[in-house]
Enzyme design. Structure first.
Site, PDB file in Angstrom:
ATOM      1  N   LYS A   2       0.844  -1.191   0.000  1.00 17.10           N
ATOM      2  CA  LYS A   2       0.000   0.000   0.000  1.00 17.10           C
ATOM      3  C   LYS A   2       0.881   1.244   0.000  1.00 17.10           C
ATOM      4  O   LYS A   2       1.704   1.432   0.890  1.00 17.10           O
ATOM      5  CB  LYS A   2      -0.913   0.025   1.238  1.00 17.10           C
ATOM      6  CG  LYS A   2      -1.914   1.185   1.225  1.00 17.10           C
ATOM      7  CD  LYS A   2      -2.859   1.128   2.409  1.00 17.10           C
ATOM      8  CE  LYS A   2      -2.245   1.674   3.677  1.00 17.10           C
ATOM      9  NZ  LYS A   2      -2.023   3.140   3.634  1.00 17.10           N
ATOM     10  N   ARG A  55      -5.185   6.457  -2.328  1.00 18.86           N
ATOM     11  CA  ARG A  55      -5.405   7.825  -2.789  1.00 18.86           C
ATOM     12  C   ARG A  55      -6.584   8.516  -2.107  1.00 18.86           C
ATOM     13  O   ARG A  55      -6.648   9.733  -2.018  1.00 18.86           O
ATOM     14  CB  ARG A  55      -5.593   7.805  -4.305  1.00 18.86           C
ATOM     15  CG  ARG A  55      -5.913   9.141  -4.956  1.00 18.86           C
ATOM     16  CD  ARG A  55      -4.834  10.184  -4.708  1.00 18.86           C
ATOM     17  NE  ARG A  55      -5.131  11.426  -5.416  1.00 18.86           N
ATOM     18  CZ  ARG A  55      -6.030  12.337  -5.022  1.00 18.86           C
ATOM     19  NH1 ARG A  55      -6.729  12.137  -3.921  1.00 18.86           N
ATOM     20  NH2 ARG A  55      -6.226  13.432  -5.731  1.00 18.86           N
ATOM     21  N   LYS A  56      -7.572   7.735  -1.667  1.00 19.47           N
ATOM     22  CA  LYS A  56      -8.764   8.275  -0.992  1.00 19.47           C
ATOM     23  C   LYS A  56      -9.416   9.396  -1.817  1.00 19.47           C
ATOM     24  O   LYS A  56      -9.623  10.513  -1.342  1.00 19.47           O
ATOM     25  CB  LYS A  56      -8.432   8.776   0.422  1.00 19.47           C
ATOM     26  CG  LYS A  56      -7.960   7.687   1.375  1.00 19.47           C
ATOM     27  CD  LYS A  56      -7.779   8.238   2.802  1.00 19.47           C
ATOM     28  CE  LYS A  56      -7.392   7.138   3.775  1.00 19.47           C
ATOM     29  NZ  LYS A  56      -6.000   6.697   3.612  1.00 19.47           N
ATOM     30  N   ARG A  82       3.984   1.151  10.595  1.00 20.07           N
ATOM     31  CA  ARG A  82       5.062   1.396  11.558  1.00 20.07           C
ATOM     32  C   ARG A  82       5.372   0.205  12.443  1.00 20.07           C
ATOM     33  O   ARG A  82       6.490   0.084  12.953  1.00 20.07           O
ATOM     34  CB  ARG A  82       4.708   2.622  12.413  1.00 20.07           C
ATOM     35  CG  ARG A  82       4.838   3.934  11.652  1.00 20.07           C
ATOM     36  CD  ARG A  82       4.224   5.093  12.409  1.00 20.07           C
ATOM     37  NE  ARG A  82       2.764   5.053  12.399  1.00 20.07           N
ATOM     38  CZ  ARG A  82       1.985   5.899  13.038  1.00 20.07           C
ATOM     39  NH1 ARG A  82       2.521   6.857  13.786  1.00 20.07           N
ATOM     40  NH2 ARG A  82       0.668   5.813  12.960  1.00 20.07           N
TER      41      ARG A  82
END
Length: 261
Positions: free
Chosen positions: A62, A94-95, A231
């Protein structure tokens, strides 16, 4: 009929109507991985190095391509090559959130030309169903797939209740939609994939409102299909390969635990 979440990925891949979803399920089964890496890094070198190191353990990479400070066409070519080398798909997060005509231009053009290389992208349905139709006009001929942002993983998010229900209604009647970003399985009317961000091996959060839930809670209990981890894999002081293996194994174990015995 039994819930889709009670079927194996292989079974769902054999019967799914969307070619990209069929390919994704087959890939997941082949690699025994339901892990997506959220590669939120800011340079070309960082993104390529991370994708190459972690690629063997993920089903989907992603990206946020618009945060790469030194983006160029060679980056896309190298990402595609790594996807082939390590057998993963690319999802650009991208939303999209504009009217249909505008998102057609954003998705198919500009400097990023996302539809040319990202197997999957996503959108908010705030503008109405036209956003799905606009993206489909560009992406469907290229064999792409769309996720709807039915929920988000941040504290105080507004994608709840009736808004989430509208996402589900639109997804069911639009063949270009292959699933959702969200925390659970949303419907049995159609086999729609759920990808879930905010996953950690130990539930917690961060200072900016991100909330983490375990693979067991998301995959086994809620019926989601793919965990998205960033993360937790490559944060400060972490061995990205070792952590990717841990999350891959935890995600797959959670999937196997929900299947009928």
């Amino acid at each position: 009929m039994a819930s889709y979440s009670q079927m194996t990925y292989a079974q769902r891949g054999r019967t799914h109507a969307h070619p990209l979803a069929r390919e994704l399920f087959a890939l997941m089964e082949r690699k025994r991985s339901n892990l997506s890496l959220a590669a939120d890094v800011a340079t070309k070198a960082e993104l390529l190095a991370l994708a190459d190191r972690v690629g063997p353990y993920i089903c989907v990479l992603k990206t946020h391509i618009d945060i790469i400070a030194d983006f160029d066409a060679d980056l896309v070519a190298q990402l595609q090559a790594l996807g082939t080398k390590h057998d993963f798909m690319i999802f650009d997060d991208r939303k999209f959130a504009d009217i249909g005509n505008t998102v057609k231009l954003q998705y198919g053009g500009g400097i990023y030309r996302i539809a040319d290389w990202a197997h999957i992208t996503n959108c908010h349905v705030v503008p109405g169903e036209g956003i799905i139709q606009g993206l489909a006009e560009v992406g469907a001929p290229k064999g792409r797939g769309l996720l709807l942002l039915a929920e988000m993983s941040s504290k105080g998010m507004l994608a709840t209740g009736a808004y989430t229900d509208k996402n589900v209604e639109m997804a069911v009647r639009n063949d270009f939609v292959i699933g959702f970003i969200g925390s659970r399985r949303f419907t049995e009317e159609r086999d729609l994939i759920t990808m879930t961000p905010g996953v950690g091996l130990h539930a917690s959060g961060d200072a900016l409102g991100q909330q983490y839930r375990t693979p067991e809670a998301i995959i086994t209990e809620n019926g989601s299909d793919i965990i998205i981890v960033g993360r937790g894999i490559y944060g400060p002081g972490k061995d990205a390969v070792a952590e990717a293996k841990r999350y891959r194994d935890a995600g797959w174990a959670a999937y196997e635990a929900r299947l009928p015995k």
